[in-house]
Design an enzyme around this catalytic site. Structure first.
Site, PDB file in Angstrom:
ATOM      1  N   HIS A 108       6.219  -0.557   0.616  1.00  0.00           N
ATOM      2  CA  HIS A 108       6.393   0.885  -0.064  1.00  0.00           C
ATOM      3  C   HIS A 108       7.423   0.584  -0.862  1.00  0.00           C
ATOM      4  O   HIS A 108       8.695  -0.025  -0.996  1.00  0.00           O
ATOM      5  CB  HIS A 108       6.012   1.705   0.710  1.00  0.00           C
ATOM      6  CG  HIS A 108       5.837   2.001   1.541  1.00  0.00           C
ATOM      7  ND1 HIS A 108       4.234   1.586   2.546  1.00  0.00           N
ATOM      8  CD2 HIS A 108       5.895   2.508   3.246  1.00  0.00           C
ATOM      9  CE1 HIS A 108       3.513   2.634   3.130  1.00  0.00           C
ATOM     10  NE2 HIS A 108       4.833   2.191   3.562  1.00  0.00           N
ATOM     11  N   TYR A 110       0.576  -0.883  -0.314  1.00  0.00           N
ATOM     12  CA  TYR A 110      -0.547   0.354   0.068  1.00  0.00           C
ATOM     13  C   TYR A 110       0.737   1.798   0.165  1.00  0.00           C
ATOM     14  O   TYR A 110       2.409   1.091   0.449  1.00  0.00           O
ATOM     15  CB  TYR A 110      -0.869  -0.077   1.349  1.00  0.00           C
ATOM     16  CG  TYR A 110      -0.315   0.002   2.641  1.00  0.00           C
ATOM     17  CD1 TYR A 110       0.210   0.758   3.152  1.00  0.00           C
ATOM     18  CD2 TYR A 110      -0.937  -1.968   3.277  1.00  0.00           C
ATOM     19  CE1 TYR A 110       0.647   0.534   4.496  1.00  0.00           C
ATOM     20  CE2 TYR A 110      -0.030  -1.830   4.052  1.00  0.00           C
ATOM     21  CZ  TYR A 110       0.630  -1.036   5.434  1.00  0.00           C
ATOM     22  OH  TYR A 110       1.256  -1.698   6.010  1.00  0.00           O
TER      23      TYR A 110
END
Length: 470
Positions: free
Chosen positions: A443, A391
């Site tokens: 990430h 995410y």
């Protein structure tokens, strides 16, 4: 001497005495008439004629109770420091008396008028300091407007926002320096609203202005695909999303306060990169309407480079950082437990652990607490990030928050430092360390860098790279 001659002599003496008496009274007594305007002007140089005062005294009385027209209630004998201010005062203050301009009336028959004038004089004295301050401020604003019209203002390189008055630090923007000393005010530029279509085809294909930046009553029921995606991020056990949000909305606002576009909202997003060290961006950052910071990034002792103001701070429970009561706490939640923690931390303090220990009690202004919209989070992941990583990072989410809440966005403190490492500006390792941001795989920092670099090249945001640009 006969009686006739004595009577004549007495009459003559009486007439002579009366003549001397009337002459003395006329010259020195001034009892039988009001002083003429010419005499007032001679006795009090600079004083206004009585009829002028009477014509305008009602304006003073009116302005005592209402300061709507502040220019008419100023002290008109201040020193001038420029031709511009002289013209301003000449046009706005020439008809208004100050306390020394009130003529003194000695005629006993006009005691009532004199008392009224003295009352007005006392009011002027009481209001003088306050009105003088207001006058000085308006005079400076007038001078500023004249400077703008004549092109005498000094524009800041790379910024489209005015600098707050009183800043004195040397200012560096993308390698260019503005002179020391108090900066001249910069005229606000026309609002370059990023969300207006037609500026960038690439941006228009990805940006969805219908998505709110915060979770509200209007979007409390997210679409099934958003809800299912969000519940899986960190394994939410409680699936009753609406019930959890209802509990939160009993304590925090449930409306989108960013829908109002009547004014230009200029925002600064301040990241945590070490490229902020030595940047001197502080005063530029503080000049924005909104200053968005994130997680535990400190401000104290770093003001010259990162500024001191903040209006919003994006944090998740595990990164909570004490903020001032006038700062918006925007909760970035990855599970229902995060929202439950928010309610608990503002009340009972029963939740002490999420996936790691967290603060069980926090001090925040409930009226300024908001929750990040999971629909925007999902769009950032799928449309912008193209599903790289698990995410988006808080840094990318902060930029997305600003794109949907603001009209103009300046971004500071993103990316690597001048030697190519990803560190934090508060670390004292000479920039040699790399943060966990690039190590965990949660990430994708390279993809996210491409996003905000592209946003900059397309003219949607203005990216300031600090020492990485030197």
């Amino acid at each position: 001497m006969n009686y006739f001659k004595l009577r004549t002599l007495v009459i003559i003496l009486i007439l002579v005495m009366l003549s001397f008496l009337f002459t003395y009274i006329y010259i020195n007594g001034n009892y039988f008439r009001l002083p003429t305007e010419i005499e007032i002007m001679k006795q009090s140089p600079g004083a206004l004629p009585l009829k002028v005062f009477n014509q305008h005294s009602h304006r003073i009385v009116n302005n005592i109770s209402s300061l709507g027209d502040k220019k008419q209630f100023q002290i008109g004998n201040q020193e001038q420091d420029s031709n511009t201010s002289e013209k301003y005062e000449e046009n706005h203050l020439k008809d208004i008396p100050n306390e020394k301009d009130i003529p003194i009336i000695n005629n006993a028959q006009n005691v009532h008028n004199q008392e009224n004038l003295l009352k007005q004089q006392q009011v002027l004295k009481q209001q003088q300091q306050q009105q003088l301050n207001t006058f000085q401020q308006e005079k400076q604003e007038h001078i500023y407007k004249q400077q703008v019209e004549t092109g005498e203002q000094q524009h800041l390189v790379g910024l489209n926002v005015p600098i707050n008055k009183g800043n004195t630090a040397t200012k560096t923007i993308i390698g260019e320096t503005v002179a020391n000393g108090p900066p001249k005010p910069v005229a606000p530029q026309p609002c370059n609203r990023l969300w207006v279509k037609g500026k960038s085809k690439w941006f228009d294909e990805r940006f969805n202005g219908a998505i709110s930046s915060v979770w509200t009553r209007d979007n409390i029921r997210q679409s099934p695909d958003v809800t299912n995606w969000w519940l899986k991020l960190q394994g939410s056990k409680n699936k009753d999303v609406v019930g959890v949000m209802e509990s939160a909305f009993k304590m925090i606002p449930d409306v989108d306060v960013y829908k109002d576009r009547s004014t230009c909202r200029r925002c600064a997003v301040v990241g945590n990169s070490g490229n902020l060290r030595g940047s001197k961006y502080g005063s530029h950052i503080d000049a924005h309407d909104m200053v968005i910071r994130m997680n535990e990034a400190p401000v104290t002792n770093f003001e010259e480079d990162v500024g001191y103001r903040e209006t919003h701070r994006l944090m998740y429970p595990e990164s909570f950082f004490n903020i001032k009561p006038d700062v918006h706490f925007v909760l970035v939640s990855f599970k229902t437990l995060d929202v439950e923690w928010l309610v608990s931390a503002m009340t009972t303090g029963t939740i002490k652990r999420t996936w790691r220990p967290v603060k069980n009690l926090i001090k925040v202004n409930a009226s300024l607490v908001q929750i990040y919209n999971p629909a925007l989070m999902k769009q950032a992941h799928e449309v912008w990030n193209l599903k790289h990583g698990r995410y988006p990072s808080t840094g990318l989410l902060a930029i997305m928050f600003a794109l949907h809440a603001c009209d103009e966005v300046d971004v500071y403190g993103y990316g690597a430092n001048k030697i190519g490492n990803w560190d934090h500006y508060w670390q004292n390792d000479g920039g040699r360390g790399n943060s966990a941001f690039r190590k965990t795989g949660v990430h994708n920092s390279d993809v996210e860098k491409e996003i905000y670099t592209k946003l900059n090249s397309e003219g949607i945001i203005t990216l300031h790279m600090g020492n990485a640009h030197k």
